[in-house]
Scaffold this active site. Structure first.
Site, PDB file in Angstrom:
ATOM      1  N   HIS A  29       0.946  -1.271   0.087  1.00  0.00           N
ATOM      2  CA  HIS A  29      -0.039   0.006   0.082  1.00  0.00           C
ATOM      3  C   HIS A  29       0.905   1.272  -0.034  1.00  0.00           C
ATOM      4  CE1 HIS A  29      -3.218   2.758   1.290  1.00  0.00           C
ATOM      5  NE2 HIS A  29      -3.863   2.195   0.605  1.00  0.00           N
ATOM      6  N   CYS A  30       1.987   1.253   0.805  1.00  0.00           N
ATOM      7  CA  CYS A  30       2.835   2.325   0.869  1.00  0.00           C
ATOM      8  C   CYS A  30       3.601   2.889  -0.504  1.00  0.00           C
ATOM      9  CB  CYS A  30       3.946   2.112   1.806  1.00  0.00           C
ATOM     10  SG  CYS A  30       3.398   1.515   3.349  1.00  0.00           S
ATOM     11  N   ILE A  31       3.733   1.824  -1.467  1.00  0.00           N
ATOM     12  CA  ILE A  31       4.615   2.200  -2.628  1.00  0.00           C
ATOM     13  C   ILE A  31       3.557   2.374  -3.685  1.00  0.00           C
ATOM     14  CG2 ILE A  31       6.497   0.891  -1.915  1.00  0.00           C
ATOM     15  CD1 ILE A  31       5.818  -1.442  -3.868  1.00  0.00           C
TER      16      ILE A  31
END
Ligand code: KQY
Length: 362
Positions: free
Chosen positions: A353-355
């Site tokens: 999700h962060c990338i």
């Protein structure tokens, strides 16, 4: 294009749920030697696999520095777009625009202020000016108008249900390294204005030892309005245990923007996982990021992407990967659920999700 001089709420825009139809997903090619081991090659392979997985349902654009352009173009399949954008690291969720839409189906970006998760007080690297400039550049490339928010925020520190509810953590948004001059109610008012929301649900803490100061997207995901899934922990001796138990009890005591009680599902906690000697040895040391052997990794299956009827989730621990897959498939019965090996991503401090950053269909 100049930023718009109003707020999304004033203009009738709101942030849609991640499950709303998406036009594309943006990512950034990793290359920092103090975050990604062995000249980032294992991470580049992991990012390639994530991009390939997403591209089964959604087009992917990879932002790449000039220095890495040829390498990325050669390694990524031809159907993944590659564009030149200077960057300081590879966390498109946090440095890219969050998008808002209106009832007419138009979309606009929001460029939050970015200070590398804490600036001079607690930041992970300096400088971060290239990262701070990415959201506006992404909007320009996609020909989208954008708002310039007047406060510091990372996209991974918020989740929305698309029906007026925002989920975040006090640990991150009230951290003195973000907006020390703003009170909780002022931050809440900004969130409502910029995300077009009515209610903010403040989880006390995020995942244990998360170097983002407890981003919501590493402990919780929104399954649908009034339904979330969080990372659980069953070992009372583990520091994650009280955090997860408190999060569940707290969420179950809350109602959302529409007055509904919140149903809380759980995912197992991988590991606990730790940075190994061999992994630490491959990372070039720097000041901001702690990368010592034995360091607890902030690993969580909740850090997955929802994209056009597909879930792309991190494979982190063979003991729990199948269980996580089964839980996600039950939560999203008509979705394609795709696991991608993500150890190399969690070594950098975040996950799938962060990338990634989704652009809604307009
Ligand atoms: O959103 C995230 N989890 C980003 C993590 C950044 C870590 C930088 N090393």
């Amino acid at each position: 294009m100049n930023p718009i001089n109003s707020t999304p709420k004033q203009d009738g825009f709101f942030m849609p749920a991640e499950s709303a139809p998406q036009q594309k997903v943006w990512m950034i090619w990793p290359e920092r030697p103090d975050n990604w081991r062995h000249q980032s090659q294992p991470a580049q392979l992991a990012f390639t696999k994530v991009a390939e997985a997403i591209s089964q349902t959604t087009p992917v654009t990879m932002a790449v520095s000039e220095a890495q352009f040829e390498q990325a173009r050669a390694q990524l399949p031809a159907h993944i777009d590659v564009v030149r954008i200077d960057n300081n690291d590879a966390w498109m969720r946090d440095v890219g625009p969050s998008y808002v839409i209106n009832q007419q189906g138009q979309s606009r970006g929001i460029s939050w202020q970015f200070n590398a998760w804490g600036g001079e007080l607690d930041g992970l690297y300096s400088p971060w000016d290239n990262d701070d400039a990415i959201a506006a550049k992404v909007c320009q490339i996609d020909n989208k108008d954008h708002y310039q928010a007047p406060f510091i925020l990372e996209g991974g520190s918020i989740h929305v249900d698309g029906e007026g509810t925002v989920y975040t953590t006090e640990e991150c948004l009230l951290h003195p390294s973000r907006n020390p001059d703003l009170s909780k109610s002022q931050i809440e008012a900004y969130l409502k204005q910029y995300l077009g929301a009515e209610k903010v649900i403040w989880l006390p803490q995020g995942l244990y030892n998360d170097e983002t100061n407890g981003h919501i997207d590493n402990i919780l995901h929104v399954v649908k309005p009034a339904e979330v899934v969080i990372t659980d922990c069953n070992d009372p001796e583990d520091p994650q245990y009280p955090i997860s138990k408190q999060a569940k009890a707290f969420l179950e005591s809350q109602t959302d923007a529409k007055g509904r009680s919140i149903k809380v599902h759980t995912l197992p906690m991988p590991g606990p996982l730790y940075l190994t000697e061999a992994e630490a040895a491959g990372i070039a040391p720097s000041q901001g990021m702690k990368r010592e052997a034995g360091e607890r990794l902030a690993a969580s299956y909740a850090n997955y992407l929802i994209t056009n009827k597909q879930i792309v989730f991190p494979l982190l621990d063979s003991q729990y990967d199948d269980q996580a897959q089964e839980i996600l498939q039950n939560l999203y019965p008509d979705y394609l659920v795709t696991g991608v090996e993500a150890r190399e991503i969690v070594l950098g401090g975040g996950n799938i999700h962060c990338i990634t950053q989704q652009v809604p269909k307009s």
